[in-house]
Design a protein around this motif. Structure first.
Motif, PDB file in Angstrom:
ATOM      1  N   LYS A 196      71.988  57.957   9.714  1.00 48.00           N
ATOM      2  CA  LYS A 196      73.090  57.908   8.368  1.00 48.00           C
ATOM      3  C   LYS A 196      73.757  59.126   8.505  1.00 48.00           C
ATOM      4  O   LYS A 196      73.307  60.189   8.698  1.00 48.00           O
ATOM      5  N   ILE A 197      75.067  58.891   8.799  1.00 51.60           N
ATOM      6  CA  ILE A 197      76.184  59.871   8.824  1.00 51.60           C
ATOM      7  C   ILE A 197      76.968  59.914   7.507  1.00 51.60           C
ATOM      8  O   ILE A 197      77.599  58.857   7.060  1.00 51.60           O
ATOM      9  N   LEU A 198      76.960  61.095   6.974  1.00 51.08           N
ATOM     10  CA  LEU A 198      77.910  61.341   5.803  1.00 51.08           C
ATOM     11  C   LEU A 198      79.043  62.205   6.184  1.00 51.08           C
ATOM     12  O   LEU A 198      79.001  63.165   6.737  1.00 51.08           O
ATOM     13  N   PRO A 236      71.483  61.445   4.153  1.00 46.60           N
ATOM     14  CA  PRO A 236      71.904  61.179   5.544  1.00 46.60           C
ATOM     15  C   PRO A 236      71.304  62.157   6.389  1.00 46.60           C
ATOM     16  O   PRO A 236      70.419  62.959   5.900  1.00 46.60           O
ATOM     17  N   VAL A 263      75.408  65.487   8.150  1.00 49.20           N
ATOM     18  CA  VAL A 263      76.577  65.466   7.249  1.00 49.20           C
ATOM     19  C   VAL A 263      77.617  66.352   8.278  1.00 49.20           C
ATOM     20  O   VAL A 263      77.563  67.440   8.794  1.00 49.20           O
ATOM     21  N   TYR A 277      69.417  68.092   6.094  1.00 54.17           N
ATOM     22  CA  TYR A 277      70.074  67.257   7.201  1.00 54.17           C
ATOM     23  C   TYR A 277      70.480  68.322   8.087  1.00 54.17           C
ATOM     24  O   TYR A 277      70.819  69.652   7.635  1.00 54.17           O
TER      25      TYR A 277
END
Length: 612
Positions: free
Chosen positions: A2-4, A98, A101, A123
């Motif tokens: 998961k990438i923010l 995430p 980030v 993260y």
């Protein structure tokens, strides 16, 4: 993963790295969310430049989908130095959780918020920047900006440096800005790229564009893409064209962009009016249309500021001209571009004349430019480099962890792994239970790192465990010289079975399987009729985290196919499920020591792991 991705402004119609990087991460299979403001970037002379393509700066806030990417636009509260300030960071982070980030602009409010929340939500944090001193000095009150960044270095930089995992500069010159102006370190350079699938030479587009603007196929065409504003040096290009126009009747310019009428009139005043019909102002175009204009051209020109359009042009197989103070050297490394003396229109005219007079060399330069893009500067490669930064950090952390565990084994004389280390008392004796865990860890390390050293260390651990097995099959917590908890324990015995089975599968050495089977027999014979264990447990109390005991029995069953181990495992798991409340909470999972009088997540995780 998961990438923010946080960015102050987001305008995918124009492209830029804030569009391409998240798009590439999404194509790689990652779950990408973009957090941004509800405004477009404050381009100079917005209404006369980008505004003609984008429309009003203020957009609708809310959550939107762009292909597989989620875009969250938050209301902008205010902006300073082209940095948007908006809220909602924690609510978004707490919701999506995430793994990493990535923040565009390393000294922005977004970067600070991401750093502030990092320890709470655990993260990895990357921030990157593209600013150059030439842009810093071009606009605004320099003295005021110097004061603000002095305060930033004094108050914020150390805080950020302790929390950001990696700083990235997208241009060589940006490294100096981030280091000296922002006080950030260390800074890694990863260049900007382009999309070679979108930007490619198209012969049909070349003919269509030239026909549309009445440009002969035999003409030499230069192209500029971007804003028509003083800081871009478009007037220098006009002046250079004016010097060439008379003696080069087939020279044309395509100016793809928009600007204020006053500045455009100034540019046109630098060219004899009789030649202005060979300068074609085509306005702003969406990124997806730009390859057509590069294909219609023979070379590109960007007189002053850096531009990723140079990469786009190179991908379309045309050479380009930039100034000799340009901060990005990698774009020139394949002898695919020319540099002129910054601000000198005569020297720019000379470089343009060279490309006009040497079409074969210009074509070869274009081919070399495309080769450079494909080998080093595609957005796919660049996007992977950002994730490789995280992987490198993880690799480093893994190596340090394995080294520590290896040291914890080396300090013992029996092949086991020390239970812990204390600053004053030093290393504790070998701990039988956790040594069983670590066998599996080292076997994984042997495969992942292709290093047989970890297999040999795992075997030493297996020999240690087997040598400490009691005659009834179980394992105590500590070694023989430790008087406390000298009896076998159910949970610890099961954890050693896990390590022994993995070691047998890795080596095919039968003594490890024999030891595991003897231990499993001990577990079966001591199990209660309802599937729980009370004998050889702390305070003779049944525990739901013994689901990990069932896991060990099933793991052994998969190897020897003895049904008694499977039956015992299922009985235990059924008993565990009977202790689950309607809300999901599982009772009987507390640790039996005074300092942990209540159930804790540590043991609840054991319960879930065993059930899974």
């Amino acid at each position: 993963m998961k990438i923010l991705y946080m960015v102050d402004y987001y305008q995918p119609q124009i492209g830029y790295n804030e569009y391409y990087l998240p798009s590439e991460w999404s194509k790689l299979g990652h779950e990408v969310t973009i957090l941004t403001s509800d405004h477009y970037y404050p381009f100079p002379n917005y209404a006369d430049t980008a505004g003609k393509l984008l429309g009003p700066r203020r957009q609708k806030s809310g959550t939107f989908k762009q292909d597989k990417i989620t875009v969250i636009k938050q209301p902008m509260q205010f902006e300073i130095f082209t940095r948007a300030v908006f809220g909602g960071h924690e609510s978004v982070i707490s919701k999506i959780r995430p793994d990493v980030v990535i923040v565009n602009k390393s000294s922005s409010y977004n970067s600070f918020q991401a750093a502030r929340l990092k320890s709470k939500y655990q993260y990895k944090l990357i921030t990157y920047d593209a600013h150059l001193m030439s842009g810093y000095n071009a606009v605004g009150n320099i003295a005021f900006k110097d004061f603000v960044y002095w305060l930033y270095r004094l108050i914020v930089s150390r805080y950020m440096n302790n929390r950001v995992d990696k700083y990235i500069a997208v241009q060589e010159g940006t490294v100096d800005v981030m280091t000296n102006l922002y006080g950030q370190s260390p800074v890694l350079h990863i260049p900007l790229g382009t999309d070679p699938d979108r930007f490619r030479y198209d012969g049909t587009a070349r003919r269509i564009i030239r026909k549309k603007y009445q440009i002969p196929m035999s003409a030499s065409v230069g192209v500029y893409t971007g804003k028509i504003i003083p800081t871009k040096g478009v007037s220098i290009l006009y002046e250079a064209f004016g010097k060439l126009a008379k003696n080069n009747p087939k020279l044309h310019l395509l100016i793809v962009g928009s600007g204020g009428d006053e500045y455009i009139k100034h540019c046109e005043s630098l060219v004899d009016s009789v030649y202005l019909n060979r300068i074609h102002l085509v306005g702003f175009k969406e990124t997806k249309e730009l390859y057509k204009f590069y294909s219609a051209s023979d070379f590109g020109i960007w007189p002053l500021e850096e531009s990723t359009s140079m990469n786009d042009a190179a991908a379309c197989e045309i050479p380009f001209i930039a100034n000799n103070e340009v901060g990005v050297k990698q774009r020139f490394k394949n002898n695919n571009a020319l540099k002129y003396l910054r601000g000198d229109s005569s020297d720019l005219a000379n470089k343009m004349q060279f490309l006009i007079n040497n079409p074969k060399e210009a074509k070869n330069m274009g081919i070399r430019g495309r080769d450079l893009i494909l080998s080093e500067l595609s957005w796919n490669m660049i996007a992977n480099k950002y994730l490789d930064v995280i992987a490198d950090d993880m690799e480093d952390s893994l190596s340090k962890t394995l080294n520590w565990l290896e040291e914890a084994q080396n300090v013992t004389s029996d092949g086991g792994v020390s239970a812990y280390h204390m600053i004053i008392r030093g290393w504790a004796p070998s701990f039988i239970e956790t040594t069983g865990y670590i066998i599996s860890t080292f076997l994984d390390a042997a495969k992942y790192k292709s290093n047989k050293k970890y297999l040999k260390l795992a075997q030493k651990m297996g020999n240690f465990i087997a040598s400490n097995q009691l005659s009834i099959g179980g394992y105590r917590t500590y070694t023989r010289d430790q008087v406390e908890l000298s009896e076998p324990t159910i949970f610890n015995t099961a954890q050693d079975i896990i390590g022994l089975v993995d070691l047998y599968l890795a080596t095919n050495i039968k003594k490890y399987l024999d030891s595991a089977q003897l231990a499993a027999d001990f577990l079966v014979t001591t199990q209660n009729q309802d599937g729980s264990w009370t004998k050889y447990t702390h305070n003779n109390e049944p525990k739901t985290y013994h689901s990990r005991v069932a896991y060990a029995l099933l793991k052994l069953y998969e190897v020897n196919r003895k049904s008694k181990f499977k039956r015992a495992a299922i009985k235990q798991l059924d008993w565990v499920i009977s202790k689950q409340k309607k809300n999901g909470f599982v009772t009987n999972a507390e640790l039996p020591v005074a300092k942990y009088p209540h159930t804790i997540t540590h043991t609840i995780a054991y319960v879930a792991e065993g059930l899974l």
